[in-house]
Every structure is written in structure tokens, then in C-alpha cells.
Design an enzyme around this catalytic site. Structure first.
Site, short mmCIF file in Angstrom:
data_model
loop_
_atom_site.label_atom_id
_atom_site.label_comp_id
_atom_site.label_asym_id
_atom_site.label_seq_id
_atom_site.Cartn_x
_atom_site.Cartn_y
_atom_site.Cartn_z
NE ARG A 64 -3.25 -2.55 2.78
CZ ARG A 64 -2.61 -3.79 2.54
NH1 ARG A 64 -1.27 -3.86 2.59
NH2 ARG A 64 -3.27 -4.69 2.80
CB THR A 65 3.40 2.46 2.34
OG1 THR A 65 2.72 2.15 3.38
CG2 THR A 65 4.23 3.64 2.64
CE LYS A 92 24.93 -5.92 -8.54
NZ LYS A 92 25.37 -4.86 -9.61
NE ARG A 114 7.44 0.59 4.77
CZ ARG A 114 6.15 0.30 4.87
NH1 ARG A 114 5.93 -1.05 4.55
NH2 ARG A 114 5.01 0.86 5.15
CG HIS A 142 3.74 4.02 8.51
ND1 HIS A 142 3.74 4.92 7.28
CD2 HIS A 142 3.57 3.03 8.04
CE1 HIS A 142 3.24 4.23 6.34
NE2 HIS A 142 3.02 3.18 6.73
C1 NCD Z 1 2.36 -0.93 8.22
C2 NCD Z 1 3.42 -0.99 8.34
O1 NCD Z 1 4.24 -1.36 7.20
O2 NCD Z 1 4.05 -0.22 8.83
N1 NCD Z 1 1.61 -1.43 6.88
C3 NCD Z 1 1.30 -0.24 6.06
O3 NCD Z 1 2.20 0.53 5.86
N2 NCD Z 1 0.01 -0.07 5.48
C4 NCD Z 1 1.70 -1.96 9.17
C5 NCD Z 1 2.07 -3.24 9.11
O4 NCD Z 1 2.92 -3.92 8.57
O5 NCD Z 1 1.66 -3.97 9.79
#
Ligand code: NCD
Length: 320
Positions: A64-65, A92, A114, A142
């Protein structure tokens, strides 16, 4: 566009909601509303970020993100590329610093990042000049998820003040929980946490407006919003709860428990869900569920974030 003389996110790094003022949160939410209008159109593209380049740099899995940041950038006319750990020079052995510098050399304006390590996006701000957007760093934060959760709550509830929100589950490993708690408290929502004792770091949350419960029933009683967190098996070392079956029995959100909350309670989950563990399929797909709307709102909120940091969000650029 929001009339605001003093609040601007232009040139800012988006590292965590603890650094946001309520006015800055408001600015993102107002801008996201306009963005949502844009994505409901037949032709979704606007030229707000034409000529800008954005890199999604993802060291951890994401559906999603990552895709919503990518679509957000593309709807705004930016050039967006994705770098994922498994298919880049990261395998690498290239260091985070070198990868960041390489990306910067290509002339990018923003890096959406991320990483499994808490603080990695903050480190990135010291290495490169591009704006950094934290898309999840370990268990720390987040922020775009916290903002889209607030946006979703306001869409259904009309406001924030005095609402009771229960956050259920693995608070210890959840960056979503932390961002939600920071954001919700700033906007006047009362937060009730529940989960296995081993998964709630109490000392972190002993603050005004935050209540900790051992039983999920106590947390969700009379709640306006319930946010269910995923059991993060990949982050757990070992033995923090006996089994997923037992977790579902004691802490899972099912139809029976849902009756304890307000009739019009909003059920949220950041996804991905472990259906049958932390949430029953019936609840996830019930009329109280806003889980799919959260995904839709994710694109609008991320469009708002990118526009605000890269242009300041001047209305003629957005709606042109
Ligand atoms: C979350 C994450 O990766 O922090 N998911 C997301 O971004 N929609 C929550 C999760 O992984 O449980």
C-alpha cells in the site's frame, strides 16, 4: 487551498508526527481533501509536481505505502522511480549512505524511504539535500499512515475532539500505533490501548489522554474508533504471546466484541491483515469497516504531503 499565513511544510522533511503541530496536521488534511477530489475525476493528472523527481527507496516490503506514494507522485505529474532492496545494489552490499548519495546525484527532489532501522530517515536528512519522507522506520514512526488514519476518522466522524479511539494489539512493534497516538493526541482524541502485556511498553505511554487496558473489552467499550494492528511476527524475537489461536481468542476483534463499542464505531486496520487472528473476516468486511477507504485515502494524503513539501501547495498549481 488552505488560507494559512504562518503554516508551511515547504522544504520540510517528514520524519514523524511527534514533530507536527496541530496546524500542520490540519494543513495536510485540508490539502488531502482537495487531492481526493482530483483522484475521483476521470482524468486524475494535475501538473503540480511537473518537473520534479521522486524516488521511493524501500528496504522493507510494502504494497500500500509504496504504490500509493508512486501513484501520488504520478497523479501530480512528477517522475517517480522505485528502488527496492532486493533488486538493487543494496544486495551487493552498498551502504545506505552510498545509495542515498547515488540517488541524489541523479537530481531527485524527494526521497520516500522505508527502512527497518529506527532513525534511518533522519540519518538520510544529514546525508542528502533532497526532502526525506519517512514511509516507516522500524518500530518508530509511519507519519503518512498516521495522517491518513486521521483523515479517515474525520471523514466519518466529522471531527476529532472528544472521540474515543481504541488501538488494539502489538503496540510494541508498531510504528503505526506510535504515529497514530502522536497524531490523535494532538487533535484531541482520547486513546485507549490494549494488547498482551508483553506487547505494550507502558512507560512510553503514561501520558494524559492515553489509557492502557489489559482486556480488549475495556478498551473498546463505547469506542468511536477501533484501530486493529497486525501481529508483526517478523519483528518478534520469540514467545511474546503463546499462539496466534490464543491471541485471536483473547485479543481478536470479532463480532461479539464489536457490540461493546458504539453502534456506529469505525473499524480501521493499516493492512496487511491477518484475518482470523487480530480481526475476524466478518468484522473486516462489515459496514463499520473503513479499511478499504483507508487505502483510497492513502493516495490523497500522500499527494498532499508531496505537494506541500515540494511546492508549499499553491492552489493554482494544484488545480490547474
Ligand atoms: C504497516 C507498516 O508497514 O508499517 N502497513 C502499512 O504501511 N500499511 C503496518 C504493518 O505492517 O503491520
Amino acid at each position: 487551498m488552505v488560507e494559512s499565513k504562518s503554516v508551511s511544510l515547504r522544504g520540510k522533511n517528514i520524519l514523524g508526527l511527534e514533530y507536527f503541530s496541530p496546524d500542520e496536521i490540519e494543513l495536510v488534511l485540508q490539502t488531502a481533501k482537495e487531492m481526493k477530489n482530483i483522484i475521483s475525476r476521470d482524468i486524475k493528472k494535475v501538473p503540480a509536481l511537473r518537473g520534479k523527481a521522486i524516488v521511493n527507496l524501500f528496504y522493507e516490503p510494502s504494497t500500500r505505502t509504496r504504490s500509493s506514494f508512486e501513484l501520488a507522485g504520478k497523479y501530480l505529474g512528477a517522475d517517480v522511480i522505485n528502488i527496492t532492496a532486493g533488486s538493487s545494489s543494496i544486495v551487493k552490499g552498498e551502504s545506505l549512505r552510498d545509495t542515498l548519495l547515488t540517488v541524489e546525484d541523479m537530481g531527485v527532489d524527494a526521497i520516500v524511504m522505508r527502512h527497518k532501522a529506527e532513525g534511518a530517515p533522519e540519518y538520510a536528512t544529514k546525508v542528502v539535500k533532497a526532502a526525506i519522507v519517512n514511509a516507516g522506520d522500524g518500530a518508530h514512526g509511519h507519519p503518512s499512515q498516521g495522517l491518513l488514519d486521521l483523515f479517515t476518522i474525520r471523514q466519518y466522524k466529522g471531527g476529532f475532539k472528544g472521540l474515543k479511539c481504541a488501538i488494539i494489539g502489538d503496540i510494541l512493534h508498531s510504528r503505526v500505533a506510535r504515529s497514530d497516538i502522536w497524531g490523535m493526541r494532538k487533535m484531541g482524541i482520547e486513546v485507549h490501548l490494549a494488547g498482551p502485556r508483553t506487547l505494550i511498553p507502558r512507560f512510553l505511554f503514561e501520558e494524559k489522554g492515553i489509557f492502557i487496558h489489559d482486556r480488549i473489552e475495556d478498551a473498546i467499550e463505547n469506542a468511536d474508533v477501533i484501530n486493529v494492528l497486525r501481529i508483526q511476527l517478523e519483528r518478534q524475537k520469540s514467545g511474546l504471546f503463546p499462539s496466534t489461536r490464543e491471541y485471536a481468542r483473547i485479543f481478536g476483534l470479532n463480532e461479539k466484541r464489536l457490540t461493546l463499542a458504539k453502534k456506529d464505531v469505525l473499524v480501521m486496520h493499516p493492512g496487511p491483515m491477518n484475518k482470523g487472528w487480530e480481526i475476524s473476516p466478518k468484522v473486516a468486511y462489515s459496514s463499520n469497516s473503513a479499511i478499504q477507504e483507508q487505502v483510497r485515502n492513502g493516495v490523497a494524503v500522500r499527494m498532499a504531503i508531496l505537494t506541500l513539501i515540494l511546492t508549499g501547495g499553491k492552489s493554482n498549481e494544484i488545480t490547474a
